[in-house]
Scaffold this motif. Structure first.
Motif, PDB file in Angstrom:
ATOM      1  N   LYS A  61     -44.253  55.822   6.844  1.00 39.35           N
ATOM      2  CA  LYS A  61     -44.909  56.980   6.246  1.00 39.35           C
ATOM      3  C   LYS A  61     -45.629  57.789   7.321  1.00 39.35           C
ATOM      4  CE  LYS A  61     -46.318  56.823   2.068  1.00 39.35           C
ATOM      5  NZ  LYS A  61     -47.018  56.587   0.779  1.00 39.35           N
ATOM      6  N   ARG A  63     -46.168  62.355   8.739  1.00 40.20           N
ATOM      7  CA  ARG A  63     -45.934  63.776   8.491  1.00 40.20           C
ATOM      8  C   ARG A  63     -45.519  64.438   9.794  1.00 40.20           C
ATOM      9  NH1 ARG A  63     -50.976  63.286   5.746  1.00 40.20           N
ATOM     10  NH2 ARG A  63     -50.776  63.296   3.478  1.00 40.20           N
ATOM     11  N   PRO A  72     -43.480  65.917   4.810  1.00 36.52           N
ATOM     12  CA  PRO A  72     -43.911  64.546   4.541  1.00 36.52           C
ATOM     13  C   PRO A  72     -42.739  63.575   4.668  1.00 36.52           C
ATOM     14  CG  PRO A  72     -43.624  65.748   2.482  1.00 36.52           C
ATOM     15  CD  PRO A  72     -43.351  66.726   3.586  1.00 36.52           C
ATOM     16  N   ASP A  74     -41.671  59.727   3.699  1.00 39.12           N
ATOM     17  CA  ASP A  74     -42.005  58.520   2.951  1.00 39.12           C
ATOM     18  C   ASP A  74     -41.270  57.291   3.482  1.00 39.12           C
ATOM     19  OD1 ASP A  74     -43.788  59.724   1.165  1.00 39.12           O
ATOM     20  OD2 ASP A  74     -42.136  60.449  -0.084  1.00 39.12           O
TER      21      ASP A  74
END
Length: 302
Positions: A61, A63, A72, A74
Motif C-alpha cells: 500500500k 501512493r 493510490p 492498494d
C-alpha cells in the motif's frame, strides 16, 4: 520540492559507490530488489529523481504523486519514470516489496528512442495498477534482469535492453491507473514547485548554441501534463503571478546576466532565449527592464 538528483548521486546515497559506466557516460543499466530500500528504517528511496529513466514494480500500500496527480496503490503497481517529471512516492505499508531498474538514455543509443513511447512522454500516464494475474509475468522479467546482469554472457546488455522493452510493451497493453483529484492547497504548491524547477533547469545559458526549450505557458503545461488554465491558477494562488509573467521575468533576468557578463551580441542572446527576431527581443527586454539591450549593456553597475 526535492533537489535534482543525478544517477551518480543516487549511487552515492544508496550504494556508497559509483559504477564506472556512470562515471564514463557510456550508458548505464542496473536492477535492484526494492525491499532493501523500504521498511521501518529505509535507505533513501530512489523515486522523485532526475537524469535517468526508471521502471518500478512496487507491491504494497502506497501512493504515487506526479505533477498534480495522486495514484493510490492498494496491491501492486508498475511505474515508468522519466527524467522530465519528478515523482514522489508515499510509503504507507511498513514494508514494500518489488523491483526497479534504472538506466540512462545513452544505454539505448542506436537501439531506439524511448521518448517516442507514451509511457515516457510528458503528457502520458506512466502509472499502471497490476492485476494479481499479471504480477507473476512482470516479476519474471525483473528476475531475468537480475540473473542476466550477473552473468558473463558477452551480449547480456542486449538481453537487458530486450527485457526493458518487454516491460514497456507490457505497460502499453494495460489501462493506466486512475488518479485521485487532490483539491487541497498542496496540489497548487506541488504544481508550482514543478513549474519553477522546469523553468530554472533551463539556466544558466552557457553557450550561444544553447537555447531554452520551454518558453510559453502552453509548453510548460504540456510538459507537466496539466491544462494551461490549471497551471495558471496554481501559480496565481501560490506565487501571485501568472505563468507568462514568471517566464518573462526569468528570461529578462538571464538576458541581463548575458548582457553584463558575456561579449555575445544581442542577436546571439535573443536566439538563445528563443526570440526569432532580434527586434522582438529588444522590445520585450525594454518593456521589462526599462532599457534597450544595448543601453543596458552600457549602464554602469552601481
Amino acid at each position: 520540492m526535492d533537489k535534482k538528483v543525478s544517477i551518480e548521486e543516487f549511487y552515492k546515497e544508496t550504494q556508497n559507490y559509483v559504477p564506472e559506466s556512470v562515471r564514463s557516460g557510456i550508458g548505464h543499466f542496473n536492477v535492484f530488489k526494492l525491499d532493501e530500500f523500504t521498511g521501518p528504517k529505509p535507505k533513501p528511496m530512489p523515486f522523485n529523481r532526475r537524469d535517468y529513466f526508471k521502471i518500478s514494480l512496487v507491491q504494497g500500500k502506497s501512493r504515487v504523486h506526479y505533477a498534480d496527480k495522486i495514484v493510490p496503490v492498494d496491491k501492486q503497481v508498475l511505474v515508468f519514470s522519466n527524467p522530465q517529471i519528478p515523482y514522489n512516492w508515499e510509503q504507507i505499508d511498513e514494508q514494500l516489496t518489488g523491483y526497479f531498474c534504472v538506466f540512462t538514455e545513452t544505454f539505448f543509443h542506436q537501439f531506439g528512442d524511448l521518448t517516442q513511447y507514451p509511457l515516457f512522454q510528458p503528457n502520458g500516464n506512466p502509472v499502471f495498477q497490476l492485476e494479481d494475474s499479471k504480477v507473476e509475468a512482470v516479476v519474471s522479467i525483473f528476475q531475468r534482469m537480475l540473473t542476466e546482469i550477473d552473468s558473463e554472457y558477452v551480449y547480456k546488455y542486449d538481453m537487458l535492453r530486450n527485457l526493458v522493452f518487454e516491460l514497456i510493451h507490457t505497460g502499453l497493453k494495460m489501462q493506466p491507473a486512475s488518479e485521485l483529484q487532490n483539491s487541497n492547497s498542496n496540489a497548487s504548491e506541488r504544481i508550482s514547485g514543478l513549474f519553477m524547477e522546469l523553468l530554472e533547469r533551463q539556466f544558466p545559458i552557457e553557450s550561444p548554441m544553447q537555447r531554452v526549450r520551454l518558453k510559453t505557458a502552453s509548453e510548460f503545461a504540456h510538459q507537466l501534463s496539466v491544462h494551461v488554465n490549471h497551471l495558471n491558477r496554481a501559480l496565481k494562488e501560490t506565487l501571485q503571478k501568472n505563468t507568462s509573467v514568471l517566464i518573462a521575468e526569468r528570461l529578462v533576468q538571464e538576458a541581463k546576466i548575458l548582457l553584463r557578463h558575456t561579449n555575445w551580441n544581442v542577436s546571439e542572446i535573443a536566439n538563445s532565449l528563443r526570440f526569432e527576431e532580434t527586434a522582438h527581443f529588444s522590445n520585450f527586454f525594454k518593456k521589462y527592464a526599462g532599457h534597450s539591450p544595448v543601453s543596458f549593456r552600457k549602464l554602469e553597475i552601481v
